[in-house]
Design a protein around this motif. Structure first.
Motif, short mmCIF file in Angstrom:
data_model
loop_
_atom_site.label_atom_id
_atom_site.label_comp_id
_atom_site.label_asym_id
_atom_site.label_seq_id
_atom_site.Cartn_x
_atom_site.Cartn_y
_atom_site.Cartn_z
N ASP A 122 10.09 -4.46 -0.75
CA ASP A 122 11.11 -4.29 -1.79
C ASP A 122 11.89 -2.98 -1.68
N PHE A 123 11.23 -1.90 -1.28
CA PHE A 123 11.86 -0.59 -1.38
C PHE A 123 12.04 0.16 -0.07
N ALA A 124 11.36 -0.25 0.99
CA ALA A 124 11.39 0.54 2.23
C ALA A 124 11.75 -0.32 3.43
N GLU A 127 10.33 -0.31 7.58
CA GLU A 127 9.26 -1.30 7.74
C GLU A 127 8.53 -1.17 9.09
N ASP A 128 9.28 -0.88 10.17
CA ASP A 128 8.64 -0.76 11.50
C ASP A 128 7.62 0.37 11.51
N ARG A 129 7.94 1.44 10.84
CA ARG A 129 7.03 2.59 10.79
C ARG A 129 5.69 2.17 10.19
N CYS A 176 -8.04 -5.53 -1.06
CA CYS A 176 -6.95 -6.47 -0.79
C CYS A 176 -5.84 -6.38 -1.83
N ARG A 177 -6.21 -6.20 -3.07
CA ARG A 177 -5.19 -6.08 -4.13
C ARG A 177 -4.32 -4.85 -3.90
N VAL A 178 -4.93 -3.75 -3.53
CA VAL A 178 -4.18 -2.52 -3.29
C VAL A 178 -3.22 -2.71 -2.12
N PHE A 179 -3.69 -3.26 -1.02
CA PHE A 179 -2.84 -3.40 0.15
C PHE A 179 -1.81 -4.51 0.01
N THR A 180 -2.08 -5.49 -0.83
CA THR A 180 -1.07 -6.51 -1.13
C THR A 180 0.09 -5.86 -1.90
N LYS A 181 -0.26 -5.02 -2.85
CA LYS A 181 0.76 -4.32 -3.64
C LYS A 181 1.58 -3.38 -2.76
N ILE A 182 0.92 -2.66 -1.88
CA ILE A 182 1.62 -1.76 -0.96
C ILE A 182 2.58 -2.56 -0.09
N LYS A 206 18.62 12.17 3.89
CA LYS A 206 17.91 11.37 4.89
C LYS A 206 16.63 12.06 5.34
N ILE A 207 16.67 13.37 5.50
CA ILE A 207 15.47 14.10 5.94
C ILE A 207 14.37 13.97 4.89
N ARG A 208 14.74 14.10 3.63
CA ARG A 208 13.75 13.99 2.56
C ARG A 208 13.17 12.57 2.52
N GLU A 209 14.03 11.58 2.67
CA GLU A 209 13.58 10.18 2.67
C GLU A 209 12.64 9.94 3.85
N ASN A 210 13.01 10.45 5.01
CA ASN A 210 12.19 10.31 6.21
C ASN A 210 10.80 10.92 6.00
N ARG A 211 10.76 12.11 5.45
CA ARG A 211 9.47 12.77 5.19
C ARG A 211 8.65 11.99 4.17
#
Length: 66
Positions: free
Chosen positions: A42-44, A48-50, A30-36, A2-7
């Motif tokens: 999908d993965f985080a 998401e709140d962070r 816009c393409r870069v931030f759409t992908k982010i 969890k610590i590693r994931e948090n970092r």
């Protein structure tokens, strides 16, 4: 683990802020931030709140993301 994931996700937030500062006038911005945004969804999901807080407190253009 969890610590590693948090970092790792704090690093991702800082990378987003850095990218925003460096490429905010580029046409591919816009393409870069759409992908982010998709990757966060999908993965985080747990972090998401962070990302939302970082985006809201900075001048990241949310109008171009779908």
């Amino acid at each position: 683990m969890k610590i590693r994931e948090n970092r790792e996700y704090w690093s991702e937030v800082n990378a987003i802020l850095f990218l925003n500062e460096r490429i905010n006038n580029e046409e591919f911005y816009c393409r870069v931030f759409t992908k982010i945004s998709r990757n966060i969804e999908d993965f985080a999901k747990n972090y998401e709140d962070r990302f939302a807080t970082a985006i809201a407190s900075n001048t990241i253009d949310t109008n171009c993301r779908k």
